[in-house]
Design an enzyme around this catalytic site. Structure first.
Site, mmCIF file in Angstrom:
data_model
loop_
_atom_site.group_PDB
_atom_site.id
_atom_site.type_symbol
_atom_site.label_atom_id
_atom_site.label_comp_id
_atom_site.label_asym_id
_atom_site.label_seq_id
_atom_site.Cartn_x
_atom_site.Cartn_y
_atom_site.Cartn_z
ATOM 1 N N TYR A 86 7.672 -6.185 15.802
ATOM 2 C CA TYR A 86 7.759 -6.682 14.692
ATOM 3 C C TYR A 86 7.041 -7.629 14.640
ATOM 4 C CZ TYR A 86 8.687 -7.051 9.509
ATOM 5 O OH TYR A 86 8.709 -7.257 8.535
ATOM 6 N N VAL B 251 1.936 7.311 8.295
ATOM 7 C CA VAL B 251 0.605 6.743 8.426
ATOM 8 C C VAL B 251 0.309 5.834 10.172
ATOM 9 C CG1 VAL B 251 0.804 5.503 5.955
ATOM 10 C CG2 VAL B 251 2.354 4.408 8.675
ATOM 11 N N THR C 3 14.871 -5.835 -0.481
ATOM 12 C CA THR C 3 14.438 -4.332 -0.383
ATOM 13 C C THR C 3 15.805 -3.332 0.843
ATOM 14 O OG1 THR C 3 13.397 -4.549 1.687
ATOM 15 C CG2 THR C 3 12.403 -5.011 -0.009
ATOM 16 N N ASN D 97 0.479 -1.004 3.245
ATOM 17 C CA ASN D 97 2.330 -1.519 2.725
ATOM 18 C C ASN D 97 3.429 -0.849 3.935
ATOM 19 O OD1 ASN D 97 4.456 -3.106 1.500
ATOM 20 N ND2 ASN D 97 4.696 -1.221 1.701
HETATM 21 P P1 NAD Z 1 11.386 0.093 3.096
HETATM 22 O O1 NAD Z 1 11.814 -0.213 3.680
HETATM 23 O O2 NAD Z 1 12.454 -0.448 1.624
HETATM 24 O O3 NAD Z 1 9.923 0.317 2.681
HETATM 25 C C1 NAD Z 1 9.082 1.140 3.922
HETATM 26 C C2 NAD Z 1 8.217 2.557 2.862
HETATM 27 O O4 NAD Z 1 7.822 3.037 4.415
HETATM 28 C C3 NAD Z 1 9.342 3.355 2.973
HETATM 29 O O5 NAD Z 1 9.476 4.404 1.962
HETATM 30 C C4 NAD Z 1 9.173 4.386 3.934
HETATM 31 O O6 NAD Z 1 9.371 5.857 3.853
HETATM 32 C C5 NAD Z 1 7.886 4.162 4.209
HETATM 33 N N1 NAD Z 1 7.492 4.705 6.152
HETATM 34 C C6 NAD Z 1 8.161 4.224 6.598
HETATM 35 N N2 NAD Z 1 7.071 4.754 8.119
HETATM 36 C C7 NAD Z 1 6.524 5.484 7.482
HETATM 37 C C8 NAD Z 1 5.375 6.277 8.038
HETATM 38 N N3 NAD Z 1 5.554 6.418 9.516
HETATM 39 N N4 NAD Z 1 4.280 6.762 7.493
HETATM 40 C C9 NAD Z 1 4.853 6.594 6.187
HETATM 41 N N5 NAD Z 1 5.143 5.890 5.595
HETATM 42 C C10 NAD Z 1 6.412 5.171 6.511
HETATM 43 O O7 NAD Z 1 10.523 -1.709 3.076
HETATM 44 P P2 NAD Z 1 9.694 -2.473 2.525
HETATM 45 O O8 NAD Z 1 10.935 -3.854 2.616
HETATM 46 O O9 NAD Z 1 10.037 -2.874 0.880
HETATM 47 O O10 NAD Z 1 8.597 -3.441 3.435
HETATM 48 C C11 NAD Z 1 7.654 -2.538 3.540
HETATM 49 C C12 NAD Z 1 6.491 -3.596 3.140
HETATM 50 O O11 NAD Z 1 7.068 -4.697 3.289
HETATM 51 C C13 NAD Z 1 6.668 -3.477 5.427
HETATM 52 O O12 NAD Z 1 5.448 -3.616 5.865
HETATM 53 C C14 NAD Z 1 7.206 -4.761 6.122
HETATM 54 O O13 NAD Z 1 7.611 -5.141 7.103
HETATM 55 C C15 NAD Z 1 7.052 -5.777 4.857
HETATM 56 N N6 NAD Z 1 7.892 -6.899 4.663
HETATM 57 C C16 NAD Z 1 9.486 -6.962 4.316
HETATM 58 C C17 NAD Z 1 9.972 -7.807 3.964
HETATM 59 C C18 NAD Z 1 11.697 -7.588 3.388
HETATM 60 O O14 NAD Z 1 11.881 -9.448 3.718
HETATM 61 N N7 NAD Z 1 11.243 -6.942 3.165
HETATM 62 C C19 NAD Z 1 9.313 -9.436 4.451
HETATM 63 C C20 NAD Z 1 8.738 -9.690 5.205
HETATM 64 C C21 NAD Z 1 7.309 -8.406 4.980
#
Ligand code: NAD
Length: 262
Positions: free
Chosen positions: A159, A65, A194, A91
């Site tokens: 972040y 992305v 996650t 996302n």
């Molecule tokens: P995760 O690590 O389980 O999933 C993230 C996915 O993004 C993975 O499948 C990864 O391969 C993909 N990814 C990473 N870099 C990429 C790139 N350059 N191009 C395409 N895909 C890419 O993480 P998650 O916890 O499901 O997080 C999803 C979103 O939610 C993120 O933006 C994260 O910052 C946000 N978020 C997560 C939390 C939490 O507590 N888990 C809290 C707030 C926000």
């Protein structure tokens, strides 16, 4: 998913970035269960992504992305294959250990996080909005975070800054395109169980506990709880919701003192 779901997303085509893990995967499953055709975009390899997409009756498009050409191709391919792009859940995100206090975080780590978390959302919105304006219809959901509205002494400086950027960008885009039938909201999750979070805390339970104490509900969210919010924002049930800071955070951003454990 045990509950009976409506088919409120029938006929809609949804692109989910970071769709093969965590919040993205749970949301893709939920969107599909509510009738949408889903396109999963992720940086993971074809062998990992394709079977997941297939199991949901959709398509996997391997995409970094941060790469403008790959992002353009993702939305073009989706439009070409299914005839519309109605929902974009932007996302994908990372939270690497090299990103910490500003005093220790180097420029390379700073830039990498900005690229994956913020520039990617810019690229995805830039690529998908023209299709949605042309259709006169669309819902974009950009994943920010509760750290876009709160500060942490346990800093991940790039972040947090990236998520603040996602929130402001979503707000501004929501306002700009409100009269074109395109709704744009920022999903602000609290801490969610996650791989991204569990990796961060696996080595250090005390680190997890230090965070848990601030959540009024006394637990982290489950990915399916984010997915329910994503499906709502994607649907016409959210027809008057745009440019919002959509917090799904168990109350953390409103808390001063939290309840004691019973
Ligand atoms: P995760 O690590 O389980 O999933 C993230 C996915 O993004 C993975 O499948 C990864 O391969 C993909 N990814 C990473 N870099 C990429 C790139 N350059 N191009 C395409 N895909 C890419 O993480 P998650 O916890 O499901 O997080 C999803 C979103 O939610 C993120 O933006 C994260 O910052 C946000 N978020 C997560 C939390 C939490 O507590 N888990 C809290 C707030 C926000």
């Amino acid at each position: 998913m045990t509950q009976d779901l409506t088919q409120r997303l029938a006929g809609r085509v949804a692109v989910v970035t970071g769709g093969v893990s965590g919040i993205g995967l749970a949301s893709a499953r939920r969107l599909a269960a509510e009738g949408a055709t889903v396109v999963l975009a992720d940086i993971c390899d074809e062998a990992t992504g394709a079977p997941v997409a297939q199991s949901l009756g959709g398509m996997f498009v391997r995409t970094d992305v941060t790469d403008p050409e790959q992002v353009d191709r993702l939305f073009a391919l989706t439009h070409e294959t299914y005839g519309s792009v109605d929902i974009a859940f932007n996302n994908a995100g990372i939270s690497p250990p090299e990103d910490g206090s500003i005093l220790e975080t180097g420029l390379e780590a700073w830039r990498r996080v900005q690229e994956v978390n913020l520039t990617s959302v810019y690229l995805c919105c830039k690529a998908v909005i023209p299709y949605m304006v042309e259709q006169g219809r669309g819902s974009i959901i950009n994943t920010a975070s509760f750290v876009a509205v709160m500060g942490a002494a346990t800093s991940q400086i790039s972040y947090s800054a990236s998520k603040g950027g996602v929130l402001s960008m979503s707000r501004e885009l929501g306002v700009e395109f409100a009269r074109k039938g395109v709704r744009i909201n920022a999903l602000c999750p609290g801490p969610v169980n996650t791989p991204l979070l569990t990796e961060l805390f696996a080595s250090d339970p005390e680190r997890a506990q230090r965070r848990l104490v601030h959540v009024p509900m006394g637990r982290f969210a489950e990915p399916h709880e984010m997915a329910a919010a994503v499906a709502f924002l994607a649907s016409d049930d959210a027809s008057f919701i745009t440019a919002s800071e959509f917090l799904v955070d168990g109350g953390i951003s409103s808390a001063y003192v939290t309840p004691l454990a019973d």
